[in-house]
Design a protein around this motif. Structure first.
Motif, mmCIF file in Angstrom:
data_model
loop_
_atom_site.group_PDB
_atom_site.id
_atom_site.type_symbol
_atom_site.label_atom_id
_atom_site.label_comp_id
_atom_site.label_asym_id
_atom_site.label_seq_id
_atom_site.Cartn_x
_atom_site.Cartn_y
_atom_site.Cartn_z
ATOM 1 N N ALA A 104 48.575 -25.494 24.247
ATOM 2 C CA ALA A 104 47.620 -25.620 23.137
ATOM 3 C C ALA A 104 46.443 -26.525 23.473
ATOM 4 C CB ALA A 104 48.336 -26.124 21.888
ATOM 5 N N LEU A 123 52.271 -25.478 16.297
ATOM 6 C CA LEU A 123 51.140 -25.253 17.198
ATOM 7 C C LEU A 123 49.867 -25.894 16.647
ATOM 8 C CD1 LEU A 123 51.752 -21.575 18.347
ATOM 9 C CD2 LEU A 123 52.246 -23.678 19.577
ATOM 10 N N LEU A 154 47.706 -18.127 21.607
ATOM 11 C CA LEU A 154 48.748 -18.884 22.307
ATOM 12 C C LEU A 154 50.062 -18.115 22.321
ATOM 13 C CD1 LEU A 154 48.101 -22.505 21.005
ATOM 14 C CD2 LEU A 154 47.984 -21.749 23.385
ATOM 15 N N ILE A 178 47.261 -28.478 18.432
ATOM 16 C CA ILE A 178 45.836 -28.218 18.601
ATOM 17 C C ILE A 178 45.025 -29.330 17.944
ATOM 18 C CG2 ILE A 178 43.970 -26.632 18.001
ATOM 19 C CD1 ILE A 178 46.180 -24.413 17.882
ATOM 20 N N ARG A 184 53.115 -24.513 22.934
ATOM 21 C CA ARG A 184 52.656 -25.799 22.412
ATOM 22 C C ARG A 184 52.021 -26.638 23.520
ATOM 23 N NH1 ARG A 184 57.001 -29.667 19.829
ATOM 24 N NH2 ARG A 184 57.823 -29.442 21.918
#
Lengths: 336, 337
Positions: free
Chosen positions: B167, B112, B134, B116, B164
């Motif tokens: 994100a 993740l 998230l 980001i 994901r």
């Protein structure tokens, strides 16, 4: 898997706590059990095999012209007249006290012979391993990336054939070719003997060349396989740089399988030292074992095989533990 | 849905394929799809119909041979490099296989964090709050962060993949067969999650599936693909009252759980009937399998010669079909007294 969730974070810290009550306990127990079983098997089988090989150690010592009586005396002195099970018992008792026995021919303890000769063999095997890794990992990755991206098609497609041919080349042929080219024709390196790193290059190369080709091909295949996974596509769409992509996603995933084969290759390299030490006339344990077999020097043959076997088993154990650290999936056999 | 001005993402006259030169393979032919903001556009069709290729085109990973992809009405080719990258972040793909789409060696947290902050500009711990947020949004516990993908089930992995995608705070999610590798009960959970996220985050979906029941449940609009062409388009009404013989066939070849009707009895989709996508038939690509076409009606020779265009069938412009002889029921219902 939902059940492991609760305790997992707390157990993460520290290797000791990680081992207790984690998959590690079972994993290590299984591996250590394997080590013990292999060594026991090795001790019994080597003991039997050296005695099954035709030929008489006593006759080897006294020579062809000596009389029967003389041979009989030597046999008695070496303890070869005793029943097999008693000989084995004596051998085991010695082993339990760390005594590998005494050479039939030199009268020296086998352990002192090993302490003189083993370092050279280990040095040779390690040099060869360094060559294998330094060649195979970068080259394999490069070819894998090129292949996956459809670059240099001729080079990548002929790579497989080349790797197979080189990978199938025995040490003595590789050694002979290397000596012919680098020592006899180019005169860059000594044919045999000498000391220091230059003397090590040709023998190490001769045993490294075939495993390097095999490992390069494995790294290439693994790299190509990893690159075709969805997570690589997803990572590329984040505009990661190529270096970052390779270091973060490709190499860690390739290393696991490379290491598995790497351990096996190192063991094979130990075997290769026997040939290389004889081709290049180096006074290591590998050269000595051939002499010992010819002279039917049972304690020496047993001692060298046992120690090399122990090294091989330990290498595999180290590889297994490293794999477990790198990739916890192997602990439970959950690898897909 | 035919008005491009209100659509957030659209493909206009897109033809696309793979490879180049003599070995190239053409997959999509003149495809028009417009995705309404806040809606869910379902893309349905058999395997090989070009569903995933269309996803690749929409997400910007495959450049069409002809035609354009518009984002908010702007041709993405007109965007600068920087703008195009920003545009890509607005559209996120959730791929089919939750096993191969997560790096097995990276913890959920790292996966993740990379989404980001792909360049790793910030410290490792800087994203902790966002990661927890998230994970919560996909109904996963915060303790999941430290774990590796193999510790999760397929459904949980798919949640991580969705997290994901979220994100980068996207507007459009392209879900490519997201539930096809999951058990039925888990499928339902993921579908509910997606519907919930659509409400909460105001997302727009492109939902690719071969499962008509799921399509009907999830989508507001539908496009039916056959051999790389859109043969029918409209609201989910398409499935209940098809105008195109192929859509009708798709609907009727759904196995009936009661066991009373089998796909074969409905004149179903025997695979030997399916044409080669690389070498589509002349005229209407569906005519060799069509039960109302030249196979049964001698006067309808036109189908084998002239490719039909995707035309509006209703005054409301809510239904389009590429057929010379669309099934009348749809039209009569709306026009009738």
């Amino acid at each position: 898997m939902a059940t492991t969730a609760a305790g997992a974070p707390a157990v993460r810290r520290g290797l000791a706590r990680r081992v207790a009550g984690s998959p590690w306990a079972g994993y290590l127990a299984r591996r250590l059990g394997g080590v013990v079983a292999v060594l026991a098997f090795l001790i019994v089988v080597t003991f039997m095999i050296v005695r099954w090989v035709p030929g008489d150690p006593a006759r080897q010592i006294v020579g062809l012209t000596a009389g029967e009586e003389q041979v009989r005396q030597v046999r008695e002195r070496l303890g070869l007249t005793e029943p097999l099970w008693r000989q084995f018992g004596t051998y085991l008792r010695g082993l339990a006290h760390g005594d590998l026995g005494t050479s039939f021919t030199t009268g020296q303890p086998v352990s002192s012979m090993l302490s003189q000769r083993l370092p050279l063999t280990v040095e040779l095997a390690m040099s060869a391993l360094v060559i294998v890794l330094v060649v195979a990992i970068p080259l394999g990755t490069a070819v894998g990336v090129a292949q996956q991206r459809g670059r240099a098609r001729v080079a990548t497609s002929s790579f497989g054939v080349g790797a197979s041919v080189i990978g199938a080349m025995p040490e003595y042929i590789a050694g002979t070719v290397l000596v012919y080219v680098f020592a006899l024709t180019l005169r860059w390196l000594p044919v045999q003997g000498g000391s220091g790193p230059t003397a090590m290059i040709l023998p190490a190369l001769s045993i490294a060349i075939a495993p390097a080709a095999v490992l390069t091909r494995l790294v290439r295949n693994e790299t190509a396989a990893v690159l075709s996974q969805d997570y690589i596509t997803m990572a590329m769409s984040k505009r990661l740089s190529n270096t970052r992509l390779l270091l973060r996603h490709v190499v860690p995933n390739v290393v696991t399988s490379t290491l598995t084969l790497g351990g096996l290759i190192l063991v094979a390299l130990l075997g290769g030292t026997v040939v290389a030490e004889n081709v290049f006339n180096m006074p290591g344990a590998g050269a000595e074992i051939v002499h010992a077999i010819v002279r039917r020097d049972y304690p020496e043959v047993q001692g060298i095989i046992l120690v090399l076997g122990l090294v091989a088993v330990l290498i595999n154990l180290i590889v297994d533990v490293t794999l477990g650290l790198l990739d916890p999936r192997v602990l439970t056999g959950a690898r897909s | 849905m035919t008005h491009t001005d209100e659509s957030v993402l659209s493909a206009v006259g897109v033809s696309a394929g793979y490879g180049s030169g003599p070995r190239s393979r053409s997959v999509l032919h003149d495809v028009n799809v417009a995705v309404r903001r806040g809606g869910t556009m379902g893309i349905v069709g058999e395997s090989g119909s070009g569903k995933s290729t269309l996803a690749q085109v929409l997400v910007g990973r495959l450049t069409p041979i002809r035609g354009v992809v518009r984002l908010d009405g702007t041709d993405v080719r007109r965007l600068s490099r920087r703008e195009r990258f920003a545009a890509r972040r607005r559209i996120q793909l959730v791929p089919q296989d939750p096993y191969s789409s997560l790096d097995p060696r990276m913890s959920v947290e790292r996966t993740l964090a990379e989404a980001i902050d792909p360049r790793g500009r910030l410290r490792a711990g800087a994203h902790r709050e966002r990661i927890t947020e998230l994970l919560e949004s996909v109904a996963l516990d915060g303790s999941a962060a430290k774990r590796l993908p193999h510790e999760f089930s397929g459904g949980q992995r798919q949640r991580i993949v969705i997290a994901r995608a979220l994100a980068v705070r996207p507007e459009v999610i392209i879900a490519d067969e997201v539930t096809s590798s999951l058990d039925t009960s888990v499928q339902a959970e993921i579908l509910e999650l997606l519907l919930d996220l659509r409400e909460r985050l105001g997302l727009t979906y492109v939902f690719i599936t071969h499962d008509l029941a799921i399509a009907q449940y999830m989508c507001t609009d539908l496009s039916v693909l056959y051999l790389g062409t859109v043969i029918e388009q409209g609201t989910t009404d398409v499935l209940t009252r098809p105008a195109h013989p192929y859509t009708e066939l798709l609907r009727d070849s759904r196995p009936d759980p009661s066991g009373r009707s089998t796909p074969a009895a409905a004149g179903g989709l025997a695979t030997e009937d399916a044409a080669d996508p690389a070498n589509p038939p002349s005229g209407c690509v569906f005519h060799p399998r069509c039960r109302y076409g030249p196979r049964t009606h001698e006067d309808r020779t036109r189908c084998a010669v002239e490719p039909p265009i995707l035309a509006d069938l209703l005054p409301s412009r809510e239904r389009r079909a590429a057929c010379h002889y669309p099934i009348k029921a749809v039209i009569q219902d709306e026009e009738g007294p």
